[in-house]
Scaffold this active site. Structure first.
Site, mmCIF file in Angstrom:
data_model
loop_
_atom_site.group_PDB
_atom_site.id
_atom_site.type_symbol
_atom_site.label_atom_id
_atom_site.label_comp_id
_atom_site.label_asym_id
_atom_site.label_seq_id
_atom_site.Cartn_x
_atom_site.Cartn_y
_atom_site.Cartn_z
ATOM 1 N N GLU A 1 1.528 -0.342 -4.902
ATOM 2 C CA GLU A 1 0.552 0.669 -5.287
ATOM 3 C C GLU A 1 1.249 2.014 -5.472
ATOM 4 O OE1 GLU A 1 -3.229 3.344 -3.940
ATOM 5 O OE2 GLU A 1 -1.507 2.949 -2.647
ATOM 6 N N ASP B 1 0.823 -1.206 0.000
ATOM 7 C CA ASP B 1 0.000 0.000 0.000
ATOM 8 C C ASP B 1 0.864 1.267 0.000
ATOM 9 O OD1 ASP B 1 -2.740 1.219 0.582
ATOM 10 O OD2 ASP B 1 -1.640 1.966 2.329
#
Ligand code: AAO
Length: 529
Positions: free
Chosen positions: A265, A229
């Site tokens: 990401e 993330d």
């Protein structure tokens, strides 16, 4: 000339990623983190957003394994903050308070059981790893956490890791607010707080060790890799140091020496100081241009036409295929978070969505991820969804509801289960059947009707124009009668939907009305009668 430019650019990109690969290999660092380690020729990942571990375990055994899904991206398994205002938003899971493995989806033994059961039926588990930060600075103090562990956001004290105020970046951040104020400044983006979240000092060996310990625990339980993330908010060098500390995958299920799959990401739609290319030597990267562009094309916005996708992939300015993870929508941009904007197609536009996902799964570019969502009370005012925070279907005590399966194989209780829609499930199988075959036999009408094959293993035809399609095309496939896997599928020795007759010369007639429920047709080697 334009095409030549594209080719040169792609070659240049391919060369530079090759150079990185060689450099990395010379340094003795593994580049295998680009490999999803999917088993038995499987190809697609499904994100079971907010599902409970016990439901994922069942889904692996009853559906994902038998239908050839390669892996599941699970929601963050770490202990997280529990919020009342708004009430139990889905995004509370992106606010860690410890690395204990108990979350809204279940506890550690349920997690471990799920990993084992999914692995046993050939389905990998990829963990959404939140390592850039802990909870928001305004998260208060107390035991409002998913396993009741005490923490203090105000004093940056997380005793169960433990992290103290020394382990955060605030002293490095140079903005007045302590927040990221300008995405044009790479230092702010990496050293300041993302939407108020306490930013971990990943330059410290201690912090790197703690993060790696968390990830290694998951690797030892049997996961195959990580969606990392918020990578844009971490320095590539810090990530390299963390990935370098990771164990090899468990040899109970994976070959000796397998490095964890890493997909990072990084939102890069162009125009900012940080690019996805800064991360691609470390693992794959999410290609956000893919869904944004595909949405624009299928919606026919900005003058786009489906036939312009004949050079889909690097030809559209996307990163090299070997670096990319692609998706039509994700858990953020399906509700207006993250990036991609209004063009993103989601289950709310189901007819277009099935076509877009079908296109993605038929096309050879990238590692593909299918989204599986829950429904919420969407309420859009001036372009913004007022209910973009709403969490998964839940009981009144806040616990997540199980996923019930209806007799027709769809899901109940607000779970959308896009991955179970016949058209999408069958295109996941299509992708496995054509795996390794080239993009071939392209046809278009210079509008929104296109067709392409994958060698002699599969062929797909789309009609996104406002009139009928009626053409004879070279499919490149052996002669025979094939079941269309969109309007139906092969069951025993019959087709439940349309039949396509491929003649000895590989040609077949296709008729797709623009009023068809699903205006596309797909056949593959295993849908032949
Ligand atoms: C919540 C509350 C906040 C509160 C905070 C702390 O909503 O109000 O301050 O808690 O108490 C999720 C939710 C957040 C939530 C957070 C924590 O989405 O709403 O905050 O959990 O609970 C950036 C990041 C990207 C991130 C994305 C959402 O770069 O990493 O924002 N995605 C991941 C997860 C996501 C999660 C987090 C990270 C945090 O997938 O679920 O957040 O763990 C530009 C930048 C992007 C940036 C976007 C949005 O994008 O490029 O990097 O993403 O802005 O800020 C055009 C441009 C495009 C631009 C876009 C939007 O499209 O081309 O580049 O406009 O402006």
């Amino acid at each position: 000339m334009k095409l030549f430019g594209h080719i040169c650019m792609s070659l240049h990109r391919a060369e530079s990623s090759m150079r990185w690969a060689i450099l990395w290999a010379l340094l003795g660092l593994s580049v295998a983190q680009h490999d999803p380690h999917v088993r038995q020729g499987r190809t697609a990942i499904v994100h079971l957003f907010e599902w409970r571990w016990v439901d994922i375990a069942d889904e692996c055994e009853r559906f994902l394994g038998p239908n050839g899904f390669g892996g599941v991206q699970i929601s963050p398994p770490n202990e997280h903050i529990v919020l009342n205002n708004p009430w139990r938003p889905w995004w509370q899971r992106y606010q860690p308070v410890s690395y204990n493995l108990c979350s809204r989806s279940g506890n550690e033994s349920e997690l471990s059981d799920m990993i084992t059961r999914c692995n046993n039926v050939g389905v990998n588990i990829y963990v959404d790893a939140v390592i850039n930060h802990m909870c928001g600075g305004a998260g208060g103090e107390g035991t409002h956490s998913s396993c009741g562990t005490w923490f203090s956001a105000s004093t940056k004290n997380f005793p169960s890791v433990p992290y103290s105020s020394w382990d955060f970046n605030d002293h490095k951040c140079r903005t007045g607010s302590g927040e990221i104020e300008n995405y044009g400044d790479a230092y702010q983006v990496r050293d300041c707080r993302l939407v108020g979240l306490l930013d971990l000092a990943l330059e410290k060996n201690y912090v790197r060790d703690k993060v790696a310990e968390f990830m290694n625990k998951l690797i030892d339980l049997g996961v195959a890799g990580f969606r990392v993330d918020a990578c844009k908010h971490m320095w590539p060098g810090d990530l390299a140091a963390i990935y370098g500390r990771l164990h090899n995958l468990s040899n109970k299920w994976f070959p000796d020496g397998s490095r964890p799959f890493v997909y990072q990401e990084v939102i890069d739609l162009g125009g900012e100081s940080i690019t996805s290319g800064e991360y691609s030597h470390l693992g794959r990267v999410t290609e956000f241009k893919y869904g944004a562009k595909l949405g624009t094309v299928f919606r026919k916005w900005q003058g786009e036409k489906l036939y312009y996708t004949r050079n889909w992939g690097e030809g559209w300015g996307f990163m090299p295929t070997g670096n990319a993870v692609v998706f039509v929508d994700n858990h953020d941009n399906q509700r207006g978070h993250g990036a991609g904007g209004a063009s993103i197609i989601t289950f709310w536009d189901s007819r277009l969505y099935k076509m877009a996902v079908g296109y993605m799964l038929a096309h050879p570019y990238g590692v593909t991820r299918v989204m599986s969502s829950f429904r919420w009370n969407r309420h859009i005012v001036n372009g913004k969804d007022q209910n973009d925070w709403m969490g998964p279907p839940s009981h009144s005590d806040g616990s997540t509801k199980p996923v019930p399966i209806n007799p027709d194989q769809t899901c109940g209780d607000g779970w959308v289960c896009e991955h179970r829609w016949r058209q999408i499930k069958n295109m996941v199988i299509f992708r496995n059947v054509v795996n390794g075959q080239p993009h071939s036999n392209w046809w278009d009408n210079q509008g929104n009707q296109v067709a392409f094959g994958r060698g002699d293993r599969g062929f797909i035809v789309f009609n996104n124009d406002d009139w009928d399609l009626d053409v004879t095309l070279n499919t490149g496939m052996p002669s025979g009668t094939y079941c269309d896997v969109i309007s139906g599928q092969k069951e025993g020795d019959r087709c439940t939907g349309k039949q396509i007759h491929v003649r000895g010369d590989g040609h077949a007639d296709f008729r797709i009305s623009n009023r068809d429920g699903d205006p596309f047709v797909a056949i593959h080697a295993e849908s032949k009668l």
